[in-house]
Design a protein around this motif. Structure first.
Motif, PDB file in Angstrom:
ATOM      1  N   TYR A 175       0.830  -1.207   0.000  1.00 21.54           N
ATOM      2  CA  TYR A 175       0.000   0.000   0.000  1.00 21.54           C
ATOM      3  C   TYR A 175       0.864   1.255   0.000  1.00 21.54           C
ATOM      4  CZ  TYR A 175      -3.065   3.669   1.754  1.00 21.54           C
ATOM      5  OH  TYR A 175      -3.737   4.853   1.929  1.00 21.54           O
ATOM      6  N   ILE A 176       1.900   1.282   0.841  1.00 28.95           N
ATOM      7  CA  ILE A 176       2.786   2.452   0.921  1.00 28.95           C
ATOM      8  C   ILE A 176       3.501   2.671  -0.406  1.00 28.95           C
ATOM      9  CG2 ILE A 176       4.835   3.402   2.037  1.00 28.95           C
ATOM     10  CD1 ILE A 176       2.377   3.457   3.813  1.00 28.95           C
ATOM     11  N   ARG A 177       3.996   1.587  -1.000  1.00 31.71           N
ATOM     12  CA  ARG A 177       4.708   1.717  -2.280  1.00 31.71           C
ATOM     13  C   ARG A 177       3.762   2.147  -3.393  1.00 31.71           C
ATOM     14  NH1 ARG A 177       7.812  -2.985  -4.532  1.00 31.71           N
ATOM     15  NH2 ARG A 177       6.030  -4.179  -3.809  1.00 31.71           N
ATOM     16  N   LEU A 178       2.544   1.601  -3.386  1.00 32.04           N
ATOM     17  CA  LEU A 178       1.574   1.972  -4.418  1.00 32.04           C
ATOM     18  C   LEU A 178       1.211   3.446  -4.306  1.00 32.04           C
ATOM     19  CD1 LEU A 178      -0.271   1.015  -6.720  1.00 32.04           C
ATOM     20  CD2 LEU A 178      -2.009   0.497  -4.995  1.00 32.04           C
ATOM     21  N   LYS A 179       0.994   3.905  -3.076  1.00 34.72           N
ATOM     22  CA  LYS A 179       0.654   5.315  -2.868  1.00 34.72           C
ATOM     23  C   LYS A 179       1.811   6.211  -3.304  1.00 34.72           C
ATOM     24  CE  LYS A 179       0.105   6.883   1.364  1.00 34.72           C
ATOM     25  NZ  LYS A 179      -0.497   7.146   2.699  1.00 34.72           N
ATOM     26  N   ILE A 239       1.935   6.262  -7.154  1.00 28.36           N
ATOM     27  CA  ILE A 239       0.883   7.119  -7.709  1.00 28.36           C
ATOM     28  C   ILE A 239       1.253   8.585  -7.542  1.00 28.36           C
ATOM     29  CG2 ILE A 239      -1.515   7.854  -7.411  1.00 28.36           C
ATOM     30  CD1 ILE A 239      -2.161   4.939  -6.671  1.00 28.36           C
ATOM     31  N   ARG A 240       1.789   8.918  -6.340  1.00 22.40           N
ATOM     32  CA  ARG A 240       2.184  10.306  -6.088  1.00 22.40           C
ATOM     33  C   ARG A 240       3.301  10.736  -7.035  1.00 22.40           C
ATOM     34  NH1 ARG A 240       2.941   9.761  -1.114  1.00 22.40           N
ATOM     35  NH2 ARG A 240       5.196   9.440  -1.095  1.00 22.40           N
ATOM     36  N   GLU A 241       4.281   9.866  -7.262  1.00 17.96           N
ATOM     37  CA  GLU A 241       5.386  10.205  -8.167  1.00 17.96           C
ATOM     38  C   GLU A 241       4.897  10.342  -9.603  1.00 17.96           C
ATOM     39  OE1 GLU A 241       8.143   7.068  -7.484  1.00 17.96           O
ATOM     40  OE2 GLU A 241       9.058   8.032  -5.722  1.00 17.96           O
ATOM     41  N   GLU A 242       3.933   9.478  -9.985  1.00 21.77           N
ATOM     42  CA  GLU A 242       3.381   9.570 -11.334  1.00 21.77           C
ATOM     43  C   GLU A 242       2.624  10.878 -11.520  1.00 21.77           C
ATOM     44  OE1 GLU A 242       0.350   7.092 -14.281  1.00 21.77           O
ATOM     45  OE2 GLU A 242       0.919   6.274 -12.337  1.00 21.77           O
ATOM     46  N   GLU A 243       1.860  11.281 -10.499  1.00 18.11           N
ATOM     47  CA  GLU A 243       1.127  12.545 -10.569  1.00 18.11           C
ATOM     48  C   GLU A 243       2.090  13.727 -10.630  1.00 18.11           C
ATOM     49  OE1 GLU A 243      -2.129  13.245 -10.950  1.00 18.11           O
ATOM     50  OE2 GLU A 243      -2.324  11.102 -11.292  1.00 18.11           O
ATOM     51  N   SER A 246     -10.860  27.352  -8.169  1.00 22.08           N
ATOM     52  CA  SER A 246     -11.349  25.989  -7.937  1.00 22.08           C
ATOM     53  C   SER A 246     -11.666  25.258  -9.235  1.00 22.08           C
ATOM     54  CB  SER A 246     -12.597  26.019  -7.051  1.00 22.08           C
ATOM     55  OG  SER A 246     -13.617  26.806  -7.647  1.00 22.08           O
ATOM     56  N   ASP A 247     -11.742  25.993 -10.364  1.00 24.20           N
ATOM     57  CA  ASP A 247     -12.023  25.354 -11.647  1.00 24.20           C
ATOM     58  C   ASP A 247     -10.802  24.672 -12.241  1.00 24.20           C
ATOM     59  OD1 ASP A 247     -14.720  26.071 -11.811  1.00 24.20           O
ATOM     60  OD2 ASP A 247     -14.209  28.084 -12.506  1.00 24.20           O
ATOM     61  N   GLN A 248      -9.635  24.927 -11.662  1.00 25.94           N
ATOM     62  CA  GLN A 248      -8.432  24.298 -12.175  1.00 25.94           C
ATOM     63  C   GLN A 248      -8.497  22.799 -11.953  1.00 25.94           C
ATOM     64  OE1 GLN A 248      -4.641  26.866 -11.719  1.00 25.94           O
ATOM     65  NE2 GLN A 248      -5.786  27.167  -9.850  1.00 25.94           N
ATOM     66  N   LYS A 249      -7.914  22.068 -12.874  1.00 30.96           N
ATOM     67  CA  LYS A 249      -7.870  20.622 -12.722  1.00 30.96           C
ATOM     68  C   LYS A 249      -7.100  20.264 -11.464  1.00 30.96           C
ATOM     69  CE  LYS A 249      -8.210  19.624 -17.652  1.00 30.96           C
ATOM     70  NZ  LYS A 249      -7.553  19.063 -18.857  1.00 30.96           N
ATOM     71  N   ASN A 250      -7.542  19.171 -10.794  1.00 27.64           N
ATOM     72  CA  ASN A 250      -6.973  18.805  -9.493  1.00 27.64           C
ATOM     73  C   ASN A 250      -5.466  18.631  -9.541  1.00 27.64           C
ATOM     74  OD1 ASN A 250      -9.443  18.817  -8.232  1.00 27.64           O
ATOM     75  ND2 ASN A 250      -9.842  16.654  -8.594  1.00 27.64           N
ATOM     76  N   LYS A 251      -4.969  18.036 -10.597  1.00 26.11           N
ATOM     77  CA  LYS A 251      -3.535  17.771 -10.667  1.00 26.11           C
ATOM     78  C   LYS A 251      -2.733  19.049 -10.847  1.00 26.11           C
ATOM     79  CE  LYS A 251      -3.499  16.904 -15.671  1.00 26.11           C
ATOM     80  NZ  LYS A 251      -3.250  15.911 -16.718  1.00 26.11           N
ATOM     81  N   TYR A 252      -3.462  20.165 -11.132  1.00 28.90           N
ATOM     82  CA  TYR A 252      -2.731  21.392 -11.409  1.00 28.90           C
ATOM     83  C   TYR A 252      -3.058  22.521 -10.445  1.00 28.90           C
ATOM     84  CZ  TYR A 252       0.100  24.252 -14.400  1.00 28.90           C
ATOM     85  OH  TYR A 252       1.108  25.018 -14.863  1.00 28.90           O
TER      86      TYR A 252
END
Length: 360
Positions: free
Chosen positions: A145-149, A152-156, A349-355
């Motif tokens: 779970y820790i590695r997956l999280k 995902i964070r590094e990919e984002e 708040s209209d900005q995309k979450n990743k940005y």
């Protein structure tokens, strides 16, 4: 590894100090129950001594298996190695339980004079193997779970960097485009007007570039600031076209705090000026207004007899920046008489979450 908290967290994914203490105690009581049930069959004092033997075996099993687990994680850290690592880990658990029991009981047999029967004990060890496997599965689940999280964070973060690079490229692309056109205007003024007019133009141009520098790192700015920039730009163009260029502004105060992509309005005004006839007989009238949370730029289509090849750089630039930042696209209409571009008025708040976290 047990003392160093940072290393425990690094290789296990969490601080397992209390998990070790509680886990060994539970495992030792289960082991004692399976082998001798000391607390039922013996007095308390003798039961404690008997249980302490189970505690010794459980402690040895736990720390040996745990050390092997950390070793395998160091050697096979990748997600693609999971199957291989887990298989080897299971073999290690089975081997450790049998070997600890074998050598431990040889020592106890030597000390206490007991007979050790590996075949009869093998059947009793199966539940111990099962319990040990389930316990280590908790380690593996947390670690996965820790590695997956983290993955995902590094990919984002990587996607976020790509988006940031794209926006920077588009932003830097828009500025030289504007610079090139204003230099052409300055050349015309120098040819046709006095030095004082040229000096005034340069002053206005410096104001415009001050704005570009100050807002250069922003992905969204207020409509109020964009209008100041656009009006300065129109003032510069008026030096060239005089009263033949007219811009009507219909912007209510309530809309001034809305957000917009920097230089988008200016690029639309520049686009209209570039592709249409502007003369005394055919003045170009541009309307800039707001409606239904859109900033709408409208101009009559007055195509030049010698049409300048269009790269549509300005419109593509605006479209790409809006696409990267927001899910609200711009709207473009051309009915042959009017060219209309509608820019969505945004909020942070209209900005995309990743940005959303990197507006500056």
């Amino acid at each position: 590894m047990l003392i160093n908290k940072k290393k425990r967290i690094k290789y296990l994914g969490f601080d397992d100090f209390w998990f070790i203490i509680i886990g060994i105690l539970i495992l030792s009581f289960i082991t004692d129950y399976l082998f001798s049930n000391s607390f039922v069959r013996h007095p308390f004092g003798k039961a404690i001594i008997s249980w302490s033997v189970s505690l010794f075996f459980s402690t040895c099993d736990w720390f040996i298996i745990r050390s092997i687990m950390i070793f395998l994680r160091k050697r096979l850290p990748s997600f693609k190695d999971n199957s291989k690592r887990i298989f080897l880990f299971f073999i290690a658990i089975v081997s450790t339980v049998f070997l600890v029991d074998f050598f431990g009981n040889i020592i106890l047999s030597f000390i206490l004079g007991l007979n050790y029967n590996p075949l009869s004990r093998a059947k009793i060890l199966l539940p111990i193997i099962l319990i040990s496997t389930m316990t280590m599965a908790i380690y593996e689940a947390i670690y996965f779970y820790i590695r997956l999280k983290k993955s995902i964070r590094e990919e984002e973060q990587a996607k976020q960097m790509i988006v940031q690079t794209q926006l920077d490229t588009l932003r830097n692309q828009a500025q030289p485009h504007f610079f090139f056109n204003t230099l052409n205007t300055l050349r015309d003024i120098i040819d046709q007007n006095s030095k004082e007019d040229a000096k005034e133009f340069v002053d206005k141009l410096s104001d415009v570039y001050r704005f570009i520098l100050e807002s250069g790192n922003a992905n969204l700015i207020s409509l109020r600031d964009e209008l100041k920039f656009a009006k300065s730009y129109i003032h510069i163009q008026s030096e060239r076209f005089g009263n033949n260029l007219k811009v009507n502004w219909d912007i209510p105060k309530v809309s001034l705090n809305a957000m917009i992509v920097p230089m988008s309005l200016q690029l639309l005004l520049e686009n209209a000026i570039k592709h249409n006839v502007i003369s005394r007989s055919k003045p170009l009238v541009i309307l800039v207004a707001t409606k239904n949370n859109f900033l709408i730029v409208t101009n009559e289509i007055q195509p030049k007899s010698t049409q300048i090849p269009s790269t549509k750089l300005g419109l593509k630039n605006i479209e790409k920046r809006y696409t990267l930042i927001s899910s609200k696209p711009i709207e473009i209409k051309n009915d042959g008489n009017q060219f209309i571009v509608s820019l969505p008025l945004l909020e942070l708040s209209d900005q995309k979450n990743k940005y959303a976290g990197i507006n500056h």
